[in-house]
Design a protein around this motif. Structure first.
Motif: not given
Length: 215
Positions: A37-39, A66-70, A61-63, A58
């Motif tokens: 999962r992304g989170k 978005e996970a890269t940005k976090e 939770d988050i793709n 894909s």
């Protein structure tokens, strides 16, 4: 021998197992963890502080974008490689903008992924051969819409020759063999080119070179 920790994030068990098998064949790489999962990849990154992340786009939770940005908010130097089935310009462009260091299409070979991992761990950015075509197409399209001509830096004939080979996806070793010069000489030219163009990595280098009509 230095061991690099690599975190794997993919919600498909089959692909995750394939990546793990590939990593086991790399003597200088160890598996730092795996998530679906992304989170979870963001949380685990904070805990294990891996040297690189191989991540699908894909995921629940988050793709992956978005996970890269976090992750990059946590660690701006994070080395993230996207391994995805998406082979269209939109997704590759979004990953490029997000700040990933590598992109490989899942239909490409395991050797291509291994090559990407090795280059990214060495501090380079690398988009697989198919992804490079998409990136270059995107940059050429951008160039066709630019309004103001940019000042041309002074690039020597040899630097231009090496710049073109870099844009074609060749490594420093491959360029050295092709031009019959030492790897150190190639690296010196690469450093000078990046300094003259005011860029920090290969993706920015290709972008700027395309803007300036150098490649």
């Amino acid at each position: 021998m230095q061991k690099y920790k690599v975190l794997v994030a993919d919600d498909h068990d089959l692909f995750r197992e394939g990546i793990k098998t590939l990593l086991k064949k790399m003597n200088n790489v160890i598996l730092a963890g795996e998530v679906k999962r992304g989170k979870h990849v963001v949380k685990l990154y904070k805990e294990v502080k891996p040297d690189a992340v191989i991540m699908d786009i894909s995921m629940p939770d988050i793709n992956g974008i978005e996970a890269t940005k976090e992750i990059l908010k946590i660690d701006p130097q994070a080395k993230i490689i996207i391994l995805s089935m998406h082979d269209d310009e939109e997704y590759i462009g979004r990953c490029l903008d997000a700040g990933v260091k590598g992109y490989v299409i899942k239909s490409e070979s395991g050797m291509e992924l291994r090559h990407t991992i090795e280059l990214v761990l060495q501090g380079n950015s690398y988009f697989s051969h198919f992804a490079q075509d998409i990136v270059l197409s995107r940059l050429k399209q951008y160039r066709s819409h630019k309004q103001t001509p940019l000042e041309q830096p002074h690039i020597t004939k040899r630097e231009l020759q090496i710049l073109i080979l870099i844009a074609q996806g060749l490594t420093s070793n491959a360029i050295a063999e092709k031009l019959f010069i030492s790897i150190r000489t190639v690296e010196t030219h690469r450093t000078n080119i990046m300094r003259k163009l005011g860029v920090k990595n290969v993706v920015e280098l290709i972008n700027k070179a395309t803007e300036l009509d150098l490649v």
